[in-house]
Write an enzyme that holds these catalytic residues in place. Structure first.
Site, short mmCIF file in Angstrom:
data_model
loop_
_atom_site.label_atom_id
_atom_site.label_comp_id
_atom_site.label_asym_id
_atom_site.label_seq_id
_atom_site.Cartn_x
_atom_site.Cartn_y
_atom_site.Cartn_z
N ASP A 1 0.86 -1.19 0.00
CA ASP A 1 0.00 0.00 0.00
C ASP A 1 0.89 1.24 0.00
O ASP A 1 1.55 1.53 0.98
CB ASP A 1 -0.87 -0.01 1.26
CG ASP A 1 -1.48 1.34 1.54
OD1 ASP A 1 -2.20 1.84 0.66
OD2 ASP A 1 -1.21 1.90 2.62
N ASP B 1 -0.22 4.40 -0.92
CA ASP B 1 -0.98 5.66 -0.98
C ASP B 1 -1.20 6.24 0.40
O ASP B 1 -2.02 7.12 0.58
CB ASP B 1 -2.30 5.47 -1.73
CG ASP B 1 -3.25 4.54 -1.01
OD1 ASP B 1 -2.90 3.99 0.05
OD2 ASP B 1 -4.36 4.37 -1.52
#
Length: 137
Positions: free
Chosen positions: A25, A27
């Site tokens: 991940d 973001d």
């Protein structure tokens, strides 16, 4: 109930010996990353551009600049500038850049007016919200 192996789950206590795949991940929704990772991502992307896409060798002289904005940005296609906007679409005047050059306050006023606010219609018509590192312009 038996274990559901076809599901993605999150758990604070996870036995890693049972995990076969780890997602990444990037973001910032789940974690914050250290600068070492930012440096690594920059170097890997730069090497890809140089080796695979045959960008000019002068790109190799560039290095990651931690002081330059890297997330939560908006690109204004009409003016060719990169900037940060507040949740209420107010322009943060000290974050408006044309390339790597930060625009002076009077230059920002010249582009966007005294209110330093972007109407919602302009966002959808002229701007791209850069929510991550893989946006297409």
């Amino acid at each position: 109930l038996g274990a559901r192996l076809d599901r993605v789950f999150c758990n604070r206590e996870l036995r890693m010996h049972d995990v076969k795949v780890i997602g990444f991940d990037y973001d910032y929704t789940l974690v914050s990353y250290k600068w070492a990772l930012q440096d690594l991502v920059y170097e890997r992307a730069k090497n890809y551009l140089l080796q695979r896409l045959r960008y000019p060798p002068s790109l190799g002289e560039c290095s990651f600049d931690r002081s330059f904005p890297i997330r939560g940005l908006v690109f204004d296609r009409r003016h060719g500038v990169l900037m940060k906007l507040s949740y209420s679409l107010a322009i943060h005047a000290d974050t408006v850049h044309l390339g790597r050059r930060r625009l002076q306050h009077d230059e920002v006023i010249e582009l966007y007016g005294d209110g330093l606010h972007v109407p919602m219609g302009e966002i959808s018509e002229h701007m791209i919200i850069l929510s991550g590192t893989c946006n297409r312009i």
